[in-house]
Design an enzyme around this catalytic site. Structure first.
Site, PDB file in Angstrom:
ATOM      1  CG  HIS A 188      -2.058  -0.886   0.944  1.00 53.91           C
ATOM      2  ND1 HIS A 188      -2.829  -1.455   2.067  1.00 53.91           N
ATOM      3  CD2 HIS A 188      -2.766  -1.422  -0.160  1.00 53.91           C
ATOM      4  CE1 HIS A 188      -3.786  -2.151   1.639  1.00 53.91           C
ATOM      5  NE2 HIS A 188      -3.810  -2.308   0.246  1.00 53.91           N
ATOM      6  CD  GLU A 430      -4.665 -18.372 -18.119  1.00 48.55           C
ATOM      7  OE1 GLU A 430      -3.654 -17.282 -17.538  1.00 48.55           O
ATOM      8  OE2 GLU A 430      -5.673 -18.446 -17.703  1.00 48.55           O
ATOM      9  CG  ASP A 454      -0.225 -18.495 -15.968  1.00 51.63           C
ATOM     10  OD1 ASP A 454       0.702 -18.478 -15.234  1.00 51.63           O
ATOM     11  OD2 ASP A 454      -1.485 -18.122 -15.327  1.00 51.63           O
ATOM     12  CB  CYS A 502      -5.520  -9.069 -20.306  1.00 50.69           C
ATOM     13  SG  CYS A 502      -5.493 -10.953 -20.025  1.00 50.69           S
TER      14      CYS A 502
END
Length: 544
Positions: A188, A430, A454, A502
């Site tokens: 974060h 993938e 992947d 993607c």
């Protein structure tokens, strides 16, 4: 001149004096308590104070940084109320008669260790968060505050690690950059640094020696480069690069609202990848035309039990509503491999990347799959939602997934629950197997999205999470990977469906022209990469 290297997590160049972040050094006292009721009450009161502080931090973050940063502290509030966490503290106080300061510290360390041991990078980064909330409660119980930094000159902050609350409480006008010896790109604090636009470098390869304090440094957050006492030529080079980066940012901002068209008029869909509903704000801010990948497994990773249909429905609905009619592609759960969820009770496997994961879990546990599909179809009534199946290797898997989708639609109709009858179904390509049968798969679905992360690991036989010195062998630009992408695009187009990418390399602007010449229709990237990719698309002339 001293040069150091690290991992850049927030781009930009900063120059100024190095100052170390100062924490109040406290030794948590460890005592045995007899009145456990009083000790539990004292801990609970401190927790309520911590929650109030986090509410204030959330308001501050929302005003200064934005919604995404504010969500971090709302997450911390929820973590303070986590049942497993609070039960462990209660047990340490009541059963072991441990004083609340030590009980909170011990529980925090236990949970942080548990998160650190996970393979998933997002979950691993949560170890910092649980230590942050625990130390906050301990400080309240001990009546002490951190000193942070003092002085009136803007500085580059050096530390081992910075907690999110420490980052937000700093005066932003006094921060030029961050250099940390530890850290995580998914922490974060890293998210806050990127949101604030502050250059930041983690995992510095050399010790930040005490004698560096007060000396001038230049840091380059894009490449993870640090120079202590830079010479004149380095100063000149960095100054020039800083001017160029500023000019590029100004130019990219002007691309908002512009079409994702090549110079010769070919339209490309530039979408964004997200992990949580709060990421949607960043998608909108960076002007993506849609969401090409919503990693739905975050709902499972953040939950202590299977998320309910309604919980999932509200999450998906919030995203499609915020996108206001723009496309949202949601990947069905991709648990397994590097994403461990205890309550799934998956058997331990020697090579989980090749084992029970993603669609394989859904097809062997259809009750879990149907719950998610019902939530997805219900959310489709509120926007343009598509569903994508990950980790496909065989035609029958897609056909079985479609059969379950059909059963879910029939159930919803009988229950008179509204949903979009025209939800498009897609497949993530993938695995090499899915590429080899892409023409057959394309006849079953409306689109392909190539998951290059992947696809690369399965093609070149290197675990994408490996840290065993294999970096020089892992090549996302490998000719075999490029050819598999090309084959997938051709198969998809031959069957009349669109094909996108993607994976991480979708944001690699050095490959943008190659992808477009292959015929790729869509590139889905992190929200911050949308405008750089748009710029690359608009610089290509496919007619030449």
């Amino acid at each position: 001149m001293i040069a150091l290297r690290g991992t850049g997590i927030s781009s930009g160049i900063a120059s100024g004096p190095v100052v170390y972040y100062r924490r109040t050094q406290t030794q948590t006292k460890r005592t045995s308590v007899q009145d456990t009721d009083e000790a539990v009450a004292r801990w609970q009161a401190a927790t309520q104070t911590a929650i109030s502080q986090l509410e204030e931090l959330s308001r501050k973050a929302r005003a200064e940084v934005g919604e995404e940063a504010a969500q971090l502290f709302e997450t911390h509030q929820m973590m303070l109320g986590d049942l497993d966490y609070t039960e462990r503290i209660t047990s340490l106080i009541r059963d072991d008669h441990l004083n609340p300061e030590a009980a909170v510290e011990d529980a925090g360390k236990e949970f942080a260790q548990m998160f650190s041991a996970m393979d998933d990078e997002y979950m691993k980064a949560r170890s910092v968060d649980v230590l942050d909330i625990s130390s906050r409660v301990v400080r309240i119980l001990s009546n002490c505050d951190d000193k942070g930094i003092t002085g009136k000159t803007p500085v580059i902050i050096a530390a081992d690690e910075l907690k999110p609350s420490e980052t937000v409480q700093l005066d932003k006008s006094m921060i030029l950059g961050f250099i940390l010896t530890g850290g995580n790109a998914n922490s974060h604090t890293a998210i806050l640094a990127r949101s604030l636009g502050i250059p930041a470098i983690i995992n510095v390869d050399g010790p930040l020696r005490p004698e560096y304090e007060g000396r001038t440094a230049i840091i380059d957050g894009s490449i993870g480069y640090i120079v202590i006492d830079p010479d004149e030529s380095t100063k000149e080079y960095m100054s020039k690069k800083k001017r160029e980066e500023k000019a590029l940012r100004t130019m990219l901002e002007q691309l908002k609202g512009q079409p994702d068209d090549t110079l010769d008029g070919k339209h490309i869909k530039v979408y964004a990848n997200i992990t949580t509903p709060s990421d949607t704000d960043s998608v909108i801010t960076n002007d993506a035309c849609g969401i090409g990948l919503f990693r739905s497994e975050f709902l499972y990773l953040r939950s202590s039990d299977y998320p309910t249909e309604n919980a999932q429905f509200e999450a998906y609905k919030s995203v499609v509503q915020k996108m206001n009619g723009a496309p949202v592609i949601i990947r069905t759960l991709d648990i397994g491999a590097d994403k461990h969820v205890d309550y799934f009770r998956l058997e331990e496997e020697r090579n989980p990347a090749l084992g029970m994961r993603a669609l394989r879990i859904c097809l062997t546990r259809p009750e879990i799959f149907k719950t998610q599909l019902r939530a997805l179809y219900r959310a489709s009534a509120f926007g343009k939602l598509s569903i994508m199946f990950p980790m496909v290797t065989s035609l029958w898997e897609v056909q079985e997934a479609k059969r379950i989708c059909s059963a879910v639609r029939s159930e919803l109709k009988k229950e008179r629950i509204q949903f979009d009858e025209n939800v498009e179904l897609g497949v993530m390509i993938e695995t090499p197997a899915s590429v080899m049968i892409a023409l057959e798969l394309a006849k079953e679905v409306s689109f392909f999205s190539i998951g290059t992360n992947d696809l690369t690991q399965y093609t070149i036989a290197i675990d994408r999470e490996s840290t065993a010195g294999l970096e020089k062998f892992y090549d996302a630009h490998h000719p075999a990977v490029m050819r598999l992408i090309d084959m997938t695009v051709k198969a998809g187009h031959d069957a009349g469906i669109w094909v996108g990418i993607c994976g991480e390399i979708a944001a690699d602007v050095s490959l943008t022209e190659s992808f477009l010449r292959m015929g790729v229709d869509e590139l889905s990237v992190s929200p911050r990469a949308v405008l750089p990719v748009r710029n690359a698309v608009r610089s290509v002339n496919l007619s030449k």
